[in-house]
Design a protein around this motif. Structure first.
Motif, short mmCIF file in Angstrom:
data_model
loop_
_atom_site.label_atom_id
_atom_site.label_comp_id
_atom_site.label_asym_id
_atom_site.label_seq_id
_atom_site.Cartn_x
_atom_site.Cartn_y
_atom_site.Cartn_z
N PRO A 183 0.81 -1.23 0.00
CA PRO A 183 0.00 0.00 0.00
C PRO A 183 0.85 1.28 0.00
O PRO A 183 0.50 2.25 -0.67
CB PRO A 183 -0.81 -0.13 1.29
N LEU A 184 1.98 1.26 0.75
CA LEU A 184 2.82 2.45 0.78
C LEU A 184 3.48 2.68 -0.57
O LEU A 184 3.64 3.82 -1.02
CB LEU A 184 3.87 2.32 1.88
N ARG A 185 3.88 1.60 -1.23
CA ARG A 185 4.45 1.73 -2.57
C ARG A 185 3.41 2.25 -3.57
O ARG A 185 3.70 3.08 -4.43
CB ARG A 185 4.99 0.37 -3.03
N GLN A 186 2.21 1.74 -3.43
CA GLN A 186 1.14 2.20 -4.33
C GLN A 186 0.83 3.68 -4.11
O GLN A 186 0.53 4.41 -5.05
CB GLN A 186 -0.12 1.36 -4.10
N GLN A 187 0.95 4.10 -2.86
CA GLN A 187 0.74 5.53 -2.56
C GLN A 187 1.77 6.39 -3.27
O GLN A 187 1.47 7.49 -3.72
CB GLN A 187 0.81 5.74 -1.04
N VAL A 188 3.02 5.90 -3.39
CA VAL A 188 4.06 6.63 -4.11
C VAL A 188 3.68 6.77 -5.57
O VAL A 188 3.80 7.84 -6.18
CB VAL A 188 5.42 5.93 -3.96
N LEU A 189 3.19 5.69 -6.18
CA LEU A 189 2.78 5.75 -7.59
C LEU A 189 1.61 6.71 -7.78
O LEU A 189 1.57 7.47 -8.75
CB LEU A 189 2.38 4.35 -8.07
N THR A 190 0.67 6.67 -6.85
CA THR A 190 -0.49 7.56 -6.95
C THR A 190 -0.06 9.03 -6.84
O THR A 190 -0.52 9.89 -7.61
CB THR A 190 -1.51 7.25 -5.83
N ALA A 191 0.85 9.32 -5.89
CA ALA A 191 1.34 10.69 -5.73
C ALA A 191 2.15 11.12 -6.95
O ALA A 191 2.08 12.28 -7.38
CB ALA A 191 2.19 10.79 -4.47
N ALA A 192 2.92 10.19 -7.53
CA ALA A 192 3.70 10.51 -8.73
C ALA A 192 2.77 10.84 -9.90
O ALA A 192 3.02 11.78 -10.67
CB ALA A 192 4.60 9.34 -9.09
N ASP A 193 1.68 10.07 -10.04
CA ASP A 193 0.73 10.34 -11.11
C ASP A 193 0.03 11.68 -10.91
O ASP A 193 -0.16 12.45 -11.86
CB ASP A 193 -0.29 9.20 -11.18
N ALA A 194 -0.33 11.98 -9.66
CA ALA A 194 -0.98 13.26 -9.37
C ALA A 194 -0.02 14.43 -9.65
O ALA A 194 -0.42 15.47 -10.18
CB ALA A 194 -1.44 13.30 -7.92
N LEU A 195 1.25 14.25 -9.32
CA LEU A 195 2.25 15.29 -9.59
C LEU A 195 2.40 15.51 -11.09
O LEU A 195 2.46 16.66 -11.56
CB LEU A 195 3.59 14.91 -8.97
N ALA A 196 2.42 14.43 -11.84
CA ALA A 196 2.54 14.55 -13.30
C ALA A 196 1.34 15.30 -13.87
O ALA A 196 1.49 16.14 -14.77
CB ALA A 196 2.65 13.16 -13.93
N GLN A 197 0.16 15.03 -13.34
CA GLN A 197 -1.04 15.72 -13.82
C GLN A 197 -0.99 17.21 -13.52
O GLN A 197 -1.46 18.03 -14.31
CB GLN A 197 -2.29 15.09 -13.20
N ARG A 198 -0.40 17.56 -12.39
CA ARG A 198 -0.28 18.98 -12.05
C ARG A 198 0.70 19.68 -13.00
O ARG A 198 0.45 20.81 -13.42
CB ARG A 198 0.17 19.14 -10.60
N PHE A 199 1.79 19.01 -13.32
CA PHE A 199 2.70 19.57 -14.31
C PHE A 199 1.98 19.77 -15.65
O PHE A 199 2.12 20.82 -16.30
CB PHE A 199 3.90 18.63 -14.51
N ASN A 200 1.21 18.76 -16.05
CA ASN A 200 0.52 18.83 -17.34
C ASN A 200 -0.55 19.92 -17.34
O ASN A 200 -0.72 20.64 -18.34
CB ASN A 200 -0.11 17.48 -17.67
#
Length: 459
Positions: free
Chosen positions: A127-144
């Motif tokens: 779950p903690l690893r998945q949280q990292v992926l989710t946060a990374a995807d959200a960060l990418a969306q903010r950049f976009n």
């Protein structure tokens, strides 16, 4: 006989003055109207004799109460106001988008590095690893999202610039036409004041779009040029501005006049045209480059660090981010097919619970990064400094806008003090010239009585 000549000339002069005053009152609410008045001049005696007082009064011309310096000040004020006013909506939008806590890059970066910190407690936790992926995807969306806003602003700047260029071309053509009509009208002995007022209004509208140099010519025409000296209008000839697209997607300005052509620099144009160029050059383009720099640095450094570690199954680390500088909507994204187990948090393939490489990832936030608009700053402070610089640019423009508005308002009031119609003054003038007309008609009546009396004595 002299009484009749004097009285008739006085009556005609009073009538001309009354006509001018009535025209002023009729246009008391007309924007840009310049008041007029009759110029009265005594006519010298045309016959010999020490007792010949003169030959009445003449109206050699109608005065147009206009001050070229005050008009120039008003047009300069329009240029400064147009330059600042056209930029502020763009700056305000960027402030709202970049400074919005709920959707800012700062929040996204904090969430991403916060997820990495949380994962350091138990690097093998799914779950903690998945949280990292989710946060990374959200960060990418903010950049976009931010990159999309900046790209949309650039498109809006280009569209507004094209509309501004069309407006300049239309106004310069109108001024050239009015120059020709004014010259013809003056040569025909007709009062051109209305045409001059119309031309001044066109110049005022043009000055809002681009800063002008205005020179009055002997034939009554006005020559217009840019700050750099490039001609816009000379007599009845108008220049034509055109936008040219460059291979990198930017725009350049070209000016064609007669058989000459000029390439205009983006700076020192003034007005809306100069404001758009200044905003694009000083704020928008560097900000877009800085966002791209951050996305690229995040991708390269994160992927490089992950490549130095090992996943849960002992495999070499895979890239987390994919970067595409040419894309407007997908500047940054999480690598396709990457799952939580692939995150290389360990420095030892035999120890999946090791967090050595994860801690190195967390340290990336404290490393320096070079940005186009800021220079070298810490990665974790980059967004804060971008927001601060943007806020400073906006505050400076707002202060300059307020000053430009004050200068323009004062210039308008100064122009009105000379050229504007005061209904009270015109009412007094009508009373005075009405009395003048009546007095001269009385002179004519007295002359007729004296003439009749003389004839009666001779019968």
């Amino acid at each position: 006989m002299a009484l009749i000549v004097n009285g008739l000339s006085g009556a005609l002069a009073a009538q001309a003055a009354l006509n001018a005053a009535s025209q002023n009152i009729a246009n008391v609410m007309t924007p840009g109207y310049t008041r007029q008045g009759a110029l009265l001049a005594a006519v010298s005696a045309k016959q010999a004799g020490a007792l010949n007082a003169g030959s009445g009064v003449a109206v050699p011309a109608l005065l147009r109460f206009s001050d070229g310096y005050k008009s120039l000040q008003m047009w300069q004020g329009a240029s400064a106001l147009g330059e600042r006013a056209t930029v502020q909506p763009y700056l305000s939008q960027l402030e709202q988008v970049v400074g919005n806590d709920a959707a800012s890059l700062n929040s996204g970066l904090d969430a991403f590095f916060g997820a990495l910190n949380a994962a350091s407690v138990d690097p093998s936790s799914g779950p903690l690893r998945q949280q990292v992926l989710t946060a990374a995807d959200a960060l990418a969306q903010r950049f976009n999202s931010l990159n999309q806003v900046l790209s949309n602003q650039r498109v809006a700047v280009y569209q507004q610039r094209a509309a501004t260029v069309d407006g300049i071309n239309n106004l310069t053509a109108a001024v050239a036409t009015l120059n020709r009509e004014i010259a013809v009208t003056r040569a025909s002995g007709i009062n051109p004041s209305g045409l001059i007022d119309e031309r001044d209004q066109k110049i005022d509208a043009l000055a809002k779009l681009v800063a002008l140099q205005v020179v009055e010519q002997p034939d009554g025409s006005r020559s217009l040029s840019l700050r750099g000296g490039q001609p816009l209008v000379v007599g009845a000839i108008a220049a034509k501005l055109a936008l040219q697209g460059e291979p990198d997607g930017s725009q350049t300005l070209a000016l064609a006049f007669a058989k000459e052509s000029f390439t205009l620099g983006a700076g020192n144009l003034g007005g809306e045209l100069g404001g758009l160029g200044d905003f694009e050059r000083r704020v928008l383009t560097p900000l877009m480059a800085s966002v791209t720099d951050m996305a690229e640095a995040l991708t390269v450094r994160t992927n490089t660090q992950l490549a130095a570690g090992y996943a849960l199954d002992g495999a070499v680390g895979q890239p987390l981010f994919e970067f595409d500088a040419t894309s407007t909507t997908a500047l940054l994204r999480v690598a396709d097919g990457l799952v939580a187990e692939d995150l290389a948090f360990s420095t030892d393939p035999a120890l999946p619970g090791d967090s050595g490489n994860l801690l190195a990832l967390i340290e990336l936030k404290s490393q320096p990064v070079g940005l186009t608009s800021l220079g070298t700053v810490l990665f974790g402070d980059a967004v804060t400094q971008l927001v601060g610089k943007l806020g400073m640019d906006s505050q400076q423009n707002q202060a300059a806008l307020a000053t430009a508005q004050t200068v323009r308002d004062q210039a308008e009031e100064s122009w009105k003090s000379t050229s504007g119609v005061n209904s009270d003054e015109e009412a007094i003038a009508i009373m005075q010239f009405q009395q003048m007309y009546q007095a001269n008609m009385k002179v004519i009546a007295v002359a007729n009585e004296l003439f009749d009396s003389t004839l009666a004595m001779m019968r």
